[in-house]
Design a protein around this motif. Structure first.
Motif, PDB file in Angstrom:
ATOM      1  N   GLN A  33      27.509 -20.594  94.663  1.00 41.41           N
ATOM      2  CA  GLN A  33      27.526 -20.367  96.106  1.00 41.41           C
ATOM      3  C   GLN A  33      28.601 -21.210  96.776  1.00 41.41           C
ATOM      4  OE1 GLN A  33      23.449 -21.022  97.287  1.00 41.41           O
ATOM      5  NE2 GLN A  33      22.940 -18.853  97.128  1.00 41.41           N
ATOM      6  N   GLN A  34      28.740 -22.450  96.311  1.00 39.87           N
ATOM      7  CA  GLN A  34      29.784 -23.319  96.858  1.00 39.87           C
ATOM      8  C   GLN A  34      31.168 -22.734  96.625  1.00 39.87           C
ATOM      9  OE1 GLN A  34      29.657 -27.385  95.450  1.00 39.87           O
ATOM     10  NE2 GLN A  34      27.649 -27.717  96.403  1.00 39.87           N
ATOM     11  N   THR A  35      31.378 -22.227  95.393  1.00 36.23           N
ATOM     12  CA  THR A  35      32.684 -21.658  95.063  1.00 36.23           C
ATOM     13  C   THR A  35      32.948 -20.417  95.914  1.00 36.23           C
ATOM     14  OG1 THR A  35      32.374 -22.457  92.811  1.00 36.23           O
ATOM     15  CG2 THR A  35      34.150 -20.881  93.160  1.00 36.23           C
ATOM     16  N   ARG A  36      31.949 -19.569  96.018  1.00 35.02           N
ATOM     17  CA  ARG A  36      32.070 -18.378  96.871  1.00 35.02           C
ATOM     18  C   ARG A  36      32.453 -18.766  98.294  1.00 35.02           C
ATOM     19  NH1 ARG A  36      29.790 -13.280  95.600  1.00 35.02           N
ATOM     20  NH2 ARG A  36      29.837 -12.786  97.821  1.00 35.02           N
ATOM     21  N   ALA A  37      31.761 -19.775  98.821  1.00 33.77           N
ATOM     22  CA  ALA A  37      32.007 -20.205 100.201  1.00 33.77           C
ATOM     23  C   ALA A  37      33.417 -20.760 100.349  1.00 33.77           C
ATOM     24  CB  ALA A  37      30.970 -21.237 100.625  1.00 33.77           C
ATOM     25  N   ALA A  38      33.863 -21.529  99.335  1.00 33.57           N
ATOM     26  CA  ALA A  38      35.210 -22.115  99.405  1.00 33.57           C
ATOM     27  C   ALA A  38      36.270 -21.018  99.394  1.00 33.57           C
ATOM     28  CB  ALA A  38      35.421 -23.075  98.227  1.00 33.57           C
ATOM     29  N   ILE A  39      36.051 -19.992  98.561  1.00 37.37           N
ATOM     30  CA  ILE A  39      37.021 -18.886  98.493  1.00 37.37           C
ATOM     31  C   ILE A  39      37.008 -18.112  99.818  1.00 37.37           C
ATOM     32  CG2 ILE A  39      37.618 -16.729  97.312  1.00 37.37           C
ATOM     33  CD1 ILE A  39      36.283 -17.990  94.758  1.00 37.37           C
ATOM     34  N   THR A  55      48.321 -11.680 103.131  1.00 41.17           N
ATOM     35  CA  THR A  55      47.587 -12.655 102.318  1.00 41.17           C
ATOM     36  C   THR A  55      47.292 -12.081 100.932  1.00 41.17           C
ATOM     37  OG1 THR A  55      46.571 -13.645 104.281  1.00 41.17           O
ATOM     38  CG2 THR A  55      45.462 -14.013 102.185  1.00 41.17           C
ATOM     39  N   THR A  56      47.616 -12.869  99.886  1.00 40.85           N
ATOM     40  CA  THR A  56      47.347 -12.414  98.517  1.00 40.85           C
ATOM     41  C   THR A  56      46.139 -13.155  97.937  1.00 40.85           C
ATOM     42  OG1 THR A  56      48.756 -14.118  97.566  1.00 40.85           O
ATOM     43  CG2 THR A  56      49.811 -11.993  98.102  1.00 40.85           C
ATOM     44  N   MET A  57      45.527 -12.545  96.914  1.00 42.48           N
ATOM     45  CA  MET A  57      44.409 -13.206  96.231  1.00 42.48           C
ATOM     46  C   MET A  57      44.880 -14.518  95.592  1.00 42.48           C
ATOM     47  SD  MET A  57      41.365 -11.889  96.502  1.00 42.48           S
ATOM     48  CE  MET A  57      40.237 -11.933  95.099  1.00 42.48           C
ATOM     49  N   ARG A  58      46.121 -14.527  95.104  1.00 41.78           N
ATOM     50  CA  ARG A  58      46.667 -15.739  94.498  1.00 41.78           C
ATOM     51  C   ARG A  58      46.696 -16.888  95.519  1.00 41.78           C
ATOM     52  NH1 ARG A  58      50.686 -17.337  90.616  1.00 41.78           N
ATOM     53  NH2 ARG A  58      50.786 -15.225  89.742  1.00 41.78           N
ATOM     54  N   ALA A  59      47.173 -16.576  96.740  1.00 43.30           N
ATOM     55  CA  ALA A  59      47.248 -17.604  97.787  1.00 43.30           C
ATOM     56  C   ALA A  59      45.849 -18.080  98.186  1.00 43.30           C
ATOM     57  CB  ALA A  59      47.990 -17.059  99.003  1.00 43.30           C
ATOM     58  N   ILE A  60      44.912 -17.147  98.209  1.00 40.64           N
ATOM     59  CA  ILE A  60      43.527 -17.502  98.552  1.00 40.64           C
ATOM     60  C   ILE A  60      42.955 -18.463  97.507  1.00 40.64           C
ATOM     61  CG2 ILE A  60      41.173 -16.587  98.771  1.00 40.64           C
ATOM     62  CD1 ILE A  60      42.515 -13.957  99.892  1.00 40.64           C
ATOM     63  N   ALA A  61      43.168 -18.118  96.221  1.00 41.92           N
ATOM     64  CA  ALA A  61      42.654 -18.951  95.131  1.00 41.92           C
ATOM     65  C   ALA A  61      43.269 -20.350  95.199  1.00 41.92           C
ATOM     66  CB  ALA A  61      42.971 -18.288  93.789  1.00 41.92           C
ATOM     67  N   GLN A  62      44.575 -20.392  95.414  1.00 41.62           N
ATOM     68  CA  GLN A  62      45.304 -21.659  95.484  1.00 41.62           C
ATOM     69  C   GLN A  62      44.712 -22.546  96.583  1.00 41.62           C
ATOM     70  OE1 GLN A  62      49.517 -20.996  96.031  1.00 41.62           O
ATOM     71  NE2 GLN A  62      49.943 -22.561  94.480  1.00 41.62           N
ATOM     72  N   ARG A  63      44.524 -21.969  97.739  1.00 41.87           N
ATOM     73  CA  ARG A  63      43.999 -22.745  98.867  1.00 41.87           C
ATOM     74  C   ARG A  63      42.563 -23.206  98.601  1.00 41.87           C
ATOM     75  NH1 ARG A  63      45.386 -22.729 104.797  1.00 41.87           N
ATOM     76  NH2 ARG A  63      43.622 -23.791 105.744  1.00 41.87           N
ATOM     77  N   ALA A  64      41.799 -22.366  97.885  1.00 36.14           N
ATOM     78  CA  ALA A  64      40.404 -22.720  97.586  1.00 36.14           C
ATOM     79  C   ALA A  64      40.311 -23.704  96.422  1.00 36.14           C
ATOM     80  CB  ALA A  64      39.606 -21.465  97.282  1.00 36.14           C
ATOM     81  N   GLY A  65      41.441 -23.944  95.726  1.00 37.22           N
ATOM     82  CA  GLY A  65      41.430 -24.868  94.590  1.00 37.22           C
ATOM     83  C   GLY A  65      40.786 -24.290  93.345  1.00 37.22           C
ATOM     84  N   VAL A  66      40.863 -22.968  93.194  1.00 35.18           N
ATOM     85  CA  VAL A  66      40.345 -22.331  91.972  1.00 35.18           C
ATOM     86  C   VAL A  66      41.466 -21.491  91.350  1.00 35.18           C
ATOM     87  CG1 VAL A  66      37.980 -22.223  92.896  1.00 35.18           C
ATOM     88  CG2 VAL A  66      39.485 -20.240  93.130  1.00 35.18           C
TER      89      VAL A  66
END
Lengths: 245, 245
Positions: A33-39, A55-66
């Protein structure tokens, strides 16, 4: 809950240990749940600053730290992230409506409070909503509030308007009561449509629209046993169903 | 007609001979109309290819083959050109509605024909409408169909829906009949809103919406002497008036 229909669904993400026990299940839920929320947080921040399209999924992942793979494990597309945003907005709306729903019995007071709460909780997303609107407004888009993909949040919202009605002193008969919550939700979509384009300070015009429209809706609901109004409710819900199909 | 309140209003444009006789008046009207039309054509072509925001009055004048000063003589802003576009679209809508209004007496047939004609004549502007929509959707914008600036075309459109009603077999009483055309126009704006975002082939969904909604409107109009519906008409028109103010 693991996402259904995905090969990696029995793990906490790509490259992680397969789940083997019920205890592991309990342990992984809060973390997932934490990971979901961070993403989701990362996605919304980027959608707001760069726009949805850019916005790309790659940029989203990068910002979320995953890793990008891990982001895709939770959300198969940006569209799913918007659905998550819809679900989150609904949860906030539900919480903000609690006070009026727990204390008021008068139907118009309940409806007014619930519609005002809807606009209150969306306030931080007003600018984003204006830019994102074109994606949501297309009737055939999965991002439309009328789409099949949006149905979990739509059904949850309709259930909220069912509570507005059922917990009130309004007297509405049988099959009519069954369809009215959907029409109230439709009216709320009209309010949101007005709000998206409202540039008045603090969206004051939207609140005026709510305050002016609610008594009209209240009178129609009070008179809803009149055959022509019963038939109208049936027809309008049929049109919604047909256009959605 | 010369534009009121402009110093150059008594001439055919900057640098031209002042008008002195009634005969000159007759002579200049068709020519002025031609120039107006050329500027409007140029503006619409550029709005469609470059977008509303990126198009300048200078570019419009250049494409129309007139001086920038002459273009400003006819239209003081791009906004006025959009108003001219609205007026022209309405004239086409009126012409396309003629056949059904001159032959049908049945209210729902007249309304269906008029709404279908509205979508028919707008078809060439569908893509432009989708991009231009954000300017027109803002309630406070002069480009909104609800604005003071749009009132000439809005009033003309409402008059068309008055003809839909008055030439029909529908029986509607006094003050109610006076406000119904405005509500029919409002319903037509709802159809246009749906159409703007309709990506179905040939906008088939919009035509389905018209065909499904018209019988419902017809039944409400037939039942419009019921007090609760009379009161609703009064309230809804009051809300429109108030939000427009």
């Amino acid at each position: 809950m693991p996402r259904p229909g995905r090969g990696a669904a029995a793990t906490d993400g790509p490259g992680q240990r397969p789940r083997v026990t019920g205890v592991a299940d309990l342990a992984r839920t809060p973390r997932a749940q934490q990971t979901r929320a961070a993403i989701t947080d990362a996605a919304l921040a980027l959608f707001r600053s760069r726009g949805y399209e850019a916005t790309t999924m790659r940029a989203i992942a990068q910002r979320a730290g995953v890793s990008t793979g891990n982001a895709y494990y939770y959300f198969s597309s940006k569209e799913e992230l918007i659905q998550e945003f819809y679900a989150r907005s609904h949860a906030e709306h539900l919480a903000a409506s609690r006070a009026v729903l727990d204390t008021e019995r008068d139907f118009t007071a309940r409806l007014r409070g619930t519609l005002r709460a809807l606009i209150d909780v969306q306030a931080p997303y007003h600018e984003f909503a204006a830019r994102f609107y074109k994606y949501a407004a297309e009737p055939a888009s999965p991002l439309s509030p009328f789409s099949k993909q949006s149905s979990p949040t739509r059904e949850a919202s309709i259930a909220l308007y069912r509570e507005v009605l059922d917990g009130s002193d309004a007297r509405v008969g049988g099959d009519l009561a069954a369809r009215l919550p959907e029409l109230l939700w439709l009216a709320s979509m009209g309010v949101v449509l007005y709000w998206v384009h409202d540039t008045s300070p603090g969206c004051a015009r939207t609140y005026r629209l709510i305050d002016a429209a609610v008594p009209v809706i209240g009178r129609l609901v009070a008179a809803s046993r009149i055959p022509v109004l019963r038939a109208t409710v049936r027809d309008v819900t049929a049109i919604i169903d047909e256009l959605r199909s």
